[in-house]
Design a protein around this motif. Structure first.
Motif, PDB file in Angstrom:
ATOM      1  N   ALA A  90     -57.272 -37.751  -4.589  1.00 37.23           N
ATOM      2  CA  ALA A  90     -56.223 -38.768  -4.690  1.00 37.23           C
ATOM      3  C   ALA A  90     -56.289 -39.541  -6.004  1.00 37.23           C
ATOM      4  N   ASP A  91     -57.509 -39.781  -6.502  1.00 38.91           N
ATOM      5  CA  ASP A  91     -57.666 -40.581  -7.722  1.00 38.91           C
ATOM      6  C   ASP A  91     -57.707 -39.742  -9.001  1.00 38.91           C
ATOM      7  N   ASP A  92     -57.574 -38.430  -8.880  1.00 40.33           N
ATOM      8  CA  ASP A  92     -57.595 -37.582 -10.072  1.00 40.33           C
ATOM      9  C   ASP A  92     -56.377 -37.867 -10.939  1.00 40.33           C
ATOM     10  N   LEU A  93     -56.602 -37.851 -12.249  1.00 45.29           N
ATOM     11  CA  LEU A  93     -55.509 -38.077 -13.194  1.00 45.29           C
ATOM     12  C   LEU A  93     -54.851 -36.748 -13.556  1.00 45.29           C
ATOM     13  N   ALA A  94     -53.533 -36.788 -13.679  1.00 45.46           N
ATOM     14  CA  ALA A  94     -52.790 -35.669 -14.259  1.00 45.46           C
ATOM     15  C   ALA A  94     -52.265 -36.157 -15.598  1.00 45.46           C
TER      16      ALA A  94
END
Length: 358
Positions: A90-94
């Motif tokens: 959920a907290d991963d950056l794209a």
């Protein structure tokens, strides 16, 4: 210096207008009509103040909002978080880095656009961007226009707050609009459209009423695209884009699975046409699962390796299931070989199975 003076004068005038509005509001307590009119004006004055006080920040904010809405409209999603790979946390950056232009970062549902102010001149140089996906959309062009018209009518009748998704990506409507007007071209692309039209036995045309149809060679009457093979639509659209002046030098053409509904011989025609467009200054980006197309691209590269800088003209990238680049050899022909091996794996396995059965 003149521009600075004009800006300072504009800022002063906006401030004076804001003070005048505050004065009018204070003396209009007993006048309901005047209060209503002033209430309508006040948000616009407030927006003008934001623009003149910090124009760069206001512009970046407007671009971010516009970009976020464009992503929702093009991918037909309500939440930007749905754009992230389903395997990511959920907290991963794209993040997308556009070199000197800037970057775009997506964290959960929050989108941040960081632009380089010095790159605005380069943005202005961008030409037409075209995205082609399924030819099914073009068979339903009349119905899709009707859906859009219904949405506009709802807005006219005061239903502005109902901002629903239609199920049709914005880029489809953008291209319909671009094709509806024939453009003047300063530097037309000299692509031989006869090769495409000969392959499909005719050409796609646009009637004066705005309907797309297929005109078969040797026949006076046209046929609606809803009665035409999808492969004809897929290949014929390239010819139509050129004829209407939508594609020109500096344009970007994105095609998702150009091989869809195309016979292998037509796939070769498609690849050759796209390569010729690329030599005329059109930027071509395709995503394909066709081993025939990859072989055709390989043949073109072998044929043109003495005339072109292959690494500069072709960008071959193989992606894994999770979206990461794989088999990134320095040799472009080795990258193509790896892609062909991957695409041909299922055929090889079926061949082995048949050999055992025999």
């Amino acid at each position: 210096m003149a521009q600075v003076t004009k800006y300072a004068l504009l800022k002063k005038e906006i401030h004076a207008l804001s003070v005048t509005l505050d004065t009018l509001v204070s003396v209009a307590d007993n006048d309901a009509l005047m209060k209503g009119l002033l209430a309508n004006v006040e948000p616009h004055i407030s927006e003008l103040k934001k623009i003149v006080e910090n124009p760069t920040e206001y512009l970046f904010s407007a671009i971010s909002n516009s970009f976020a809405n464009a992503l929702k409209d093009n991918f037909q999603i309500s939440n930007l978080a749905d754009l992230k790979n389903y395997r990511s946390a959920a907290d991963d950056l794209a993040q997308f880095d556009f070199a000197q232009l800037g970057s775009v970062t997506l964290k959960k549902a929050a989108l941040t656009v960081a632009l380089n102010p010095d790159s605005f001149a380069e943005f202005r140089q961008f030409n037409t961007i075209v995205y082609l996906e399924s030819p099914v959309y073009w068979k339903m062009a009349a119905a899709l226009q009707s859906v859009r018209q219904d949405k506009r009518q709802l807005s006219m009748y005061g239903w502005q707050k109902i901002n629903y998704l239609t199920g049709v990506p914005r880029y489809v409507y953008d291209l319909l609009d671009q094709l509806s007007h024939k453009r003047k071209i300063s530097h037309p692309i000299g692509l031989d459209q006869d090769t495409i039209n000969a392959a499909i036995g005719g050409e796609i045309k646009l009637s004066e009423s705005g309907d797309f149809y297929f005109q078969e060679h040797g026949y006076a009457d046209g046929v609606g695209l809803h009665s035409t093979a999808l492969g004809i639509t897929n290949l014929g659209l390239i010819s139509l884009l050129l004829k209407r002046g939508v594609l020109g030098e500096g344009s970007c053409l994105f095609i998702d699975e150009p091989e869809a509904h195309l016979h292998p011989s037509w796939q070769k025609v498609m690849v050759e046409a796209l390569f010729e467009l690329s030599t005329k200054g059109v930027n071509i980006i395709i995503a394909s699962h066709s081993i025939d197309m990859m072989k055709c691209i390989e043949n073109i590269m072998e044929r043109e390796q003495d005339n072109l800088d292959l690494d500069a003209h072709f960008g071959i990238n193989q992606l894994s299931a999770d979206g990461n680049s794989v088999n990134m050899s320095d040799n472009v022909f080795k990258r193509i070989a790896a892609i062909k091996e991957d695409l041909g794996q299922s055929f090889y396995e079926m061949f082995v199975d048949s050999a055992w059965l025999g």
